[in-house]
Motif scaffolding. Structure first.
Motif, PDB file in Angstrom:
ATOM      1  N   HIS A 100      56.087  77.844  70.913  1.00  0.00           N
ATOM      2  CA  HIS A 100      56.088  79.329  70.585  1.00  0.00           C
ATOM      3  C   HIS A 100      57.198  80.023  70.846  1.00  0.00           C
ATOM      4  N   HIS A 101      58.564  79.561  70.998  1.00  0.00           N
ATOM      5  CA  HIS A 101      59.799  80.291  70.975  1.00  0.00           C
ATOM      6  C   HIS A 101      60.908  79.539  70.371  1.00  0.00           C
ATOM      7  N   SER A 102      61.820  80.221  70.086  1.00  0.00           N
ATOM      8  CA  SER A 102      62.781  79.705  69.294  1.00  0.00           C
ATOM      9  C   SER A 102      64.405  80.069  69.549  1.00  0.00           C
ATOM     10  N   LEU A 103      65.280  79.331  69.580  1.00  0.00           N
ATOM     11  CA  LEU A 103      66.588  79.400  69.833  1.00  0.00           C
ATOM     12  C   LEU A 103      67.631  79.462  68.619  1.00  0.00           C
ATOM     13  N   GLU A 153      80.187  81.205  66.943  1.00  0.00           N
ATOM     14  CA  GLU A 153      80.992  81.786  68.078  1.00  0.00           C
ATOM     15  C   GLU A 153      80.453  81.274  69.312  1.00  0.00           C
ATOM     16  N   GLY A 154      79.347  80.517  69.343  1.00  0.00           N
ATOM     17  CA  GLY A 154      78.877  79.596  70.647  1.00  0.00           C
ATOM     18  C   GLY A 154      77.945  80.537  71.313  1.00  0.00           C
ATOM     19  N   GLU A 155      77.397  81.819  70.369  1.00  0.00           N
ATOM     20  CA  GLU A 155      76.316  82.483  71.410  1.00  0.00           C
ATOM     21  C   GLU A 155      75.073  81.948  71.170  1.00  0.00           C
ATOM     22  N   VAL A 156      74.110  82.030  72.070  1.00  0.00           N
ATOM     23  CA  VAL A 156      72.587  81.781  72.054  1.00  0.00           C
ATOM     24  C   VAL A 156      71.816  82.988  71.813  1.00  0.00           C
ATOM     25  N   LEU A 157      70.962  82.815  71.017  1.00  0.00           N
ATOM     26  CA  LEU A 157      70.019  84.065  71.078  1.00  0.00           C
ATOM     27  C   LEU A 157      68.418  83.290  70.657  1.00  0.00           C
ATOM     28  N   ALA A 158      67.600  83.895  71.558  1.00  0.00           N
ATOM     29  CA  ALA A 158      66.143  83.391  71.803  1.00  0.00           C
ATOM     30  C   ALA A 158      65.097  84.667  71.468  1.00  0.00           C
ATOM     31  N   TRP A 159      63.988  84.166  71.101  1.00  0.00           N
ATOM     32  CA  TRP A 159      62.999  84.968  71.074  1.00  0.00           C
ATOM     33  C   TRP A 159      61.876  84.446  71.102  1.00  0.00           C
ATOM     34  N   GLY A 160      60.414  84.952  70.984  1.00  0.00           N
ATOM     35  CA  GLY A 160      59.206  84.530  71.024  1.00  0.00           C
ATOM     36  C   GLY A 160      58.558  84.631  72.588  1.00  0.00           C
ATOM     37  N   GLN A 161      57.534  83.545  72.469  1.00  0.00           N
ATOM     38  CA  GLN A 161      56.837  83.475  73.936  1.00  0.00           C
ATOM     39  C   GLN A 161      57.676  83.422  74.989  1.00  0.00           C
ATOM     40  N   ASN A 162      57.425  84.041  76.162  1.00  0.00           N
ATOM     41  CA  ASN A 162      58.349  84.138  77.227  1.00  0.00           C
ATOM     42  C   ASN A 162      57.442  84.177  78.646  1.00  0.00           C
ATOM     43  N   ASN A 163      56.352  83.591  78.576  1.00  0.00           N
ATOM     44  CA  ASN A 163      55.572  83.617  79.708  1.00  0.00           C
ATOM     45  C   ASN A 163      55.959  82.668  80.960  1.00  0.00           C
TER      46      ASN A 163
END
Length: 503
Positions: free
Chosen positions: A93-96, A101-111
């Motif tokens: 339930h989370h996404s990357l 440019e080599g940046e990582v973004l993340a979102w979603g469940q973070n329990n």
């Protein structure tokens, strides 16, 4: 097509279907990659770097700022304006997302901290993972069920999220809300994949490392004991060139340099604790037959070449004295071929064999620019779509493919070189790439359009990076000692610019 829970098909409703249906908003968008979460939610990115999401969204995993499920693809733009997404990954339930440019973004469940924000609060929109990664370039990402992994451009590996089975490889079972470096790894890691709660990493020299849960033997260690630190596995298989796993199962797979496919782990209710050879030709077949559920580890890209009776006939037609109507003389050796086949398969030969050629006589063509091994490998590719050469000869074949504008053959050659580079031949491959780049910069293809030097620049950069990452070993090889003075000076200067000699 198929199950459409939470609108995961992206067709605008929740009706499951056995008939393929168009995802209209993505048509003509040139979708390049897809990832899925077991919610289910789906991510897709395009050739231009746009990111879309749809499906289950109970934990904000779509990145649209809400928890409303998406029945059609949603263009994700938060913190992605003027950025190109080049890779995506999804956990349960989370996404990357990884940018150019080599940046990582993340979102979603973070329990468990799998978003890497330093908290355990769900993240409703993409947020750049800064801690320990900020300002540095990431080259690969992967998601376990509730964990995240990243590979840096220098081969270091970082993990964050759930760590109850040691799947982060940190030597403990403590969950991490920020990326933490996997310090026990040896070598330069180039690829990482995650199973449900285990991780595999592949080095640029073909070494395979595994850690995490092992209740089904998915680490390939020969037992079922969990590993909190990386252990090298499958050494008996030789050089490994590709690996696979999926966050929804406990199965592992690998391909060796000679294209043999192996698997281990949870296989349809059975535990396989050590790599087992298959008769498969791709990693996808492992997951189709043995994974539970039977879900591929990445989208299948069908470029297939099916061997048939025609293909078998073509494989023995090259050098057939009875039917050949053209002879290539290379290094004082002869290769017999068929003008019709060459004209059908290659634009270069279509232009070459014009009307002035005598159709009823056996013509001889002298080839001066390429070696016998390289030119015969090229003709073998024309006849069979297969390429079998050493990494050293692959460079010459890549030059030929570049000159003849054979794009598919160029990709074959690049794969052979990248999979075959070692500390012993890295200096030689680096020097040859420099030589070809210099000699071909002003060249033209057979259709008189300029030939890009990008392929040689990329190959030179790849060889340089490999040599830089293994500089102590490479500098002691005969190939390095044989480099000319100018090449050595330039290499040392470039290495210094990359911080190789800093204390």
């Amino acid at each position: 097509m198929g199950f459409n829970g939470a609108g995961c098909l992206g067709v605008g409703d929740q009706n499951s279907t056995m008939e393929p249906r168009k995802i209209e908003p993505l048509c003509q968008k040139k979708v390049k990659g897809i990832a899925y979460g077991s919610g289910p939610h789906v991510l897709a990115y395009t050739e231009s770097g746009e990111l879309y999401s749809w499906g289950h969204n109970g934990y904000c995993q779509l990145g649209n700022g809400s928890t409303n499920q998406g029945l059609t693809p949603y263009l994700v733009t938060t913190h992605l304006h003027n950025k190109r997404v080049t890779r995506i990954a999804a956990g349960s339930h989370h996404s990357l997302a990884l940018t150019e440019e080599g940046e990582v973004l993340a979102w979603g469940q973070n329990n468990y901290g799998q978003v890497g924000s330093g908290t355990t609060t769900n993240q409703p929109t993409p947020r750049r993972v800064i801690a320990n990664l900020g300002g540095r370039q990431v080259v690969d990402i992967a998601c376990g069920q509730t964990s995240s992994m990243a590979v840096m451009d220098n081969g270091e590996v970082y993990g964050w999220g759930l760590n109850s089975s040691g799947q982060l490889g940190l030597g403990n079972n403590v969950n991490q809300q920020n990326p933490s470096r996997v310090t026990a790894l040896q070598g330069v890691i180039t690829k990482i994949v995650c199973g449900y709660s285990h991780t595999l990493a592949l080095s640029d020299e073909g070494s395979l490392w595994a850690w995490g849960a092992n209740s089904y033997g998915q680490l390939g260690t020969g037992n079922k004991a969990n590993q909190c630190v990386p252990v090298r596995v499958a050494q008996e298989l030789g050089r490994i060139v590709d690996i696979a796993s999926s966050h929804c199962c406990h199965l592992s797979a690998a391909m060796t340099q000679n294209s043999k496919i192996y698997f281990w782990g949870h296989c349809k209710g059975q535990s396989v604790v050590a790599p087992m050879e298959t008769g498969f030709s791709s990693l996808h077949e492992v997951f189709a037959l043995w994974a539970s559920p039977s879900v591929t580890y990445e989208p299948i890209n069908v470029t297939g070449f099916t061997r048939s009776s025609l293909a078998q006939a073509m494989s023995v037609a090259l050098d057939d004295e009875e039917t050949a109507d053209v002879v290539f003389v290379v290094d004082d050796r002869r290769i017999r071929a068929h003008r019709a086949v060459l004209k059908i398969r290659c634009q270069y030969f279509r232009s070459m064999f014009q009307e002035h050629w005598k159709e009823n006589n056996l013509e001889e063509v002298e080839v001066k620019d390429y070696s016998f091994v390289v030119f015969r490998a090229f003709l073998q590719y024309i006849y069979t779509d297969t390429v079998v050469v050493s990494p050293e000869d692959a460079i010459g074949l890549l030059d030929l493919a570049n000159a003849y504008c054979e794009e598919a053959l160029k990709r074959h050659c690049e794969r052979i070189i990248r999979h075959g580079i070692t500390t012993e031949n890295a200096a030689m491959l680096y020097a040859v790439a420099i030589k070809y780049e210099a000699t071909r910069q002003n060249g033209t293809c057979v259709d008189e359009s300029p030939c890009s030097s990008t392929v040689w620049q990329e190959l030179e950069e790849f060889c340089f990076r490999f040599a830089l990452n293994h500089m102590t070993e490479v500098a002691q090889t005969e190939a390095f000692m044989a480099l000319d003075e100018l090449t050595v000076k330039n290499f040392i200067q470039r290495a210094a610019q990359h911080g190789a000699f800093k204390y």
